[in-house]
Design a protein around this motif. Structure first.
Motif, PDB file in Angstrom:
ATOM      1  N   LEU A  52       0.438 -10.662  -6.561  1.00 40.34           N
ATOM      2  CA  LEU A  52       1.023  -9.359  -6.251  1.00 40.34           C
ATOM      3  C   LEU A  52      -0.056  -8.277  -6.238  1.00 40.34           C
ATOM      4  CD1 LEU A  52       3.486  -7.603  -5.701  1.00 40.34           C
ATOM      5  CD2 LEU A  52       3.844  -7.434  -8.180  1.00 40.34           C
ATOM      6  N   THR A  53      -0.969  -8.344  -7.194  1.00 43.83           N
ATOM      7  CA  THR A  53      -2.070  -7.371  -7.243  1.00 43.83           C
ATOM      8  C   THR A  53      -2.925  -7.469  -5.989  1.00 43.83           C
ATOM      9  OG1 THR A  53      -2.121  -7.515  -9.663  1.00 43.83           O
ATOM     10  CG2 THR A  53      -4.040  -6.554  -8.580  1.00 43.83           C
ATOM     11  N   GLY A  54      -3.243  -8.695  -5.594  1.00 45.24           N
ATOM     12  CA  GLY A  54      -4.050  -8.897  -4.398  1.00 45.24           C
ATOM     13  C   GLY A  54      -3.356  -8.409  -3.137  1.00 45.24           C
ATOM     14  N   LEU A  55      -2.067  -8.664  -3.032  1.00 44.18           N
ATOM     15  CA  LEU A  55      -1.317  -8.224  -1.846  1.00 44.18           C
ATOM     16  C   LEU A  55      -1.222  -6.700  -1.785  1.00 44.18           C
ATOM     17  CD1 LEU A  55       1.536 -10.895  -1.786  1.00 44.18           C
ATOM     18  CD2 LEU A  55      -0.369 -10.689  -0.165  1.00 44.18           C
ATOM     19  N   ARG A  56      -1.059  -6.075  -2.938  1.00 44.92           N
ATOM     20  CA  ARG A  56      -1.021  -4.610  -2.965  1.00 44.92           C
ATOM     21  C   ARG A  56      -2.356  -4.019  -2.537  1.00 44.92           C
ATOM     22  NH1 ARG A  56       2.187  -3.842  -8.746  1.00 44.92           N
ATOM     23  NH2 ARG A  56       4.324  -3.910  -7.872  1.00 44.92           N
ATOM     24  N   MET A  57      -3.453  -4.605  -3.010  1.00 44.17           N
ATOM     25  CA  MET A  57      -4.780  -4.144  -2.600  1.00 44.17           C
ATOM     26  C   MET A  57      -4.985  -4.347  -1.101  1.00 44.17           C
ATOM     27  SD  MET A  57      -7.304  -5.458  -5.655  1.00 44.17           S
ATOM     28  CE  MET A  57      -8.756  -4.803  -4.812  1.00 44.17           C
ATOM     29  N   THR A  58      -4.536  -5.480  -0.595  1.00 41.45           N
ATOM     30  CA  THR A  58      -4.686  -5.784   0.823  1.00 41.45           C
ATOM     31  C   THR A  58      -3.921  -4.788   1.680  1.00 41.45           C
ATOM     32  OG1 THR A  58      -4.968  -8.130   0.339  1.00 41.45           O
ATOM     33  CG2 THR A  58      -4.343  -7.545   2.585  1.00 41.45           C
ATOM     34  N   ARG A  59      -2.714  -4.440   1.264  1.00 37.58           N
ATOM     35  CA  ARG A  59      -1.911  -3.457   1.999  1.00 37.58           C
ATOM     36  C   ARG A  59      -2.657  -2.137   2.115  1.00 37.58           C
ATOM     37  NH1 ARG A  59       1.282   0.750   0.441  1.00 37.58           N
ATOM     38  NH2 ARG A  59       2.939   1.373   1.915  1.00 37.58           N
ATOM     39  N   VAL A  60      -3.247  -1.679   1.017  1.00 42.57           N
ATOM     40  CA  VAL A  60      -3.996  -0.416   1.032  1.00 42.57           C
ATOM     41  C   VAL A  60      -5.160  -0.499   2.016  1.00 42.57           C
ATOM     42  CG1 VAL A  60      -5.461   1.101  -0.348  1.00 42.57           C
ATOM     43  CG2 VAL A  60      -3.330   0.232  -1.308  1.00 42.57           C
ATOM     44  N   VAL A  61      -5.868  -1.619   1.998  1.00 37.76           N
ATOM     45  CA  VAL A  61      -7.019  -1.795   2.895  1.00 37.76           C
ATOM     46  C   VAL A  61      -6.575  -1.757   4.352  1.00 37.76           C
ATOM     47  CG1 VAL A  61      -8.776  -3.425   3.673  1.00 37.76           C
ATOM     48  CG2 VAL A  61      -8.429  -3.044   1.228  1.00 37.76           C
ATOM     49  N   LEU A  62      -5.533  -2.495   4.696  1.00 35.86           N
ATOM     50  CA  LEU A  62      -5.091  -2.550   6.081  1.00 35.86           C
ATOM     51  C   LEU A  62      -4.589  -1.193   6.568  1.00 35.86           C
ATOM     52  CD1 LEU A  62      -3.271  -6.018   6.218  1.00 35.86           C
ATOM     53  CD2 LEU A  62      -5.626  -5.447   6.855  1.00 35.86           C
TER      54      LEU A  62
END
Length: 238
Positions: A141-151
């Motif tokens: 979940l942490t990784g997906l949240r970070m990825t969303r911010v990046v995209l």
């Protein structure tokens, strides 16, 4: 303000503080396309780190960045071109900054991630990271949240789809081996991974409770200019 160092290290916890104090080796994380990473900043930062640590290595995530552009809908060919352009600009900034700051010592280096991914130590750590990311809900979940911010920050207008998030997440997974044991990757007694701001995935890993645990000789810290906003600076003395 006279006498203050230009930068301060903020170790994540007491265990990281002990490793930081050893001053053996530091890996500097940089991000292509981030305006924070200016040549002037590198000159000051790398010069200071060379005074503090026995060995300084900078890693430019070229092979990992490909996943971000694929997630944004770029073709393989167009993604490769974008990665080449951004990575070349960033690597040149690092080199110019290092030269302006006094130059590299023989043991210091600037690496593309693609220079390192073939090492057995990296591959072993990557396998651990991939397994943990698939199996641990908090890490994922942490990784997906970070990825969303990046995209979203790179011009993704609409909310990323689940497929885009999965593709983009591979960028972060590719970086995790350096937080797990950059000491093994670079063959040094101990190592500290530093970035200019907190990295949520690293926070989860170093806080404990995750199946993905850093090695005993690994530390993580934020390196911040003394006048930068953020947590109250805590000087780590040699």
């Amino acid at each position: 303000m006279a006498g203050l160092p230009p930068f301060v290290l903020e170790p994540f916890n007491d265990r990281c503080r002990v490793t930081c104090e050893e001053r053996e080796h530091v890996v500097v994380g940089v991000s292509p396309g981030n305006s924070y990473f200016r040549a002037e900043l590198f000159a000051s930062l790398l010069g200071w780190l060379c005074e503090e640590f026995r060995q300084v290595d900078v890693v430019v995530p070229d092979s990992a960045l490909r996943y971000t552009y694929l997630a944004l809908g770029y073709s393989e060919r167009r993604a490769a071109k974008k990665v080449h352009t951004e990575v070349s600009v960033l690597r040149n900034r690092v080199e110019r900054g290092w030269s302006a700051g006094g130059g590299r010592r023989p043991r210091d280096g600037v690496y593309l991630m693609s220079d390192l991914v073939g090492r057995d130590s990296y591959q072993s750590l990557l396998a651990r990271a991939e397994e943990a990311m698939d199996g641990d809900p908090t890490l994922r979940l942490t990784g997906l949240r970070m990825t969303r911010v990046v995209l979203l920050s790179r011009g993704q207008g609409a909310e990323p789809t689940s497929g885009q998030l999965e593709q983009g997440l591979r960028y972060l997974v590719a970086e995790l081996p350096f937080f797990l044991s950059s000491a093994d990757i670079f063959g040094v007694p101990s190592s500290v991974c530093v970035y200019h701001q907190e990295v949520p995935l690293a926070d989860v890993i170093f806080a404990g409770g995750s199946p993905l645990c850093p090695s005993a000789q690994q530390a993580y810290a934020v390196v911040r200019a003394v006048d930068a906003p953020g947590r109250r600076p805590e000087r780590v003395t040699a």
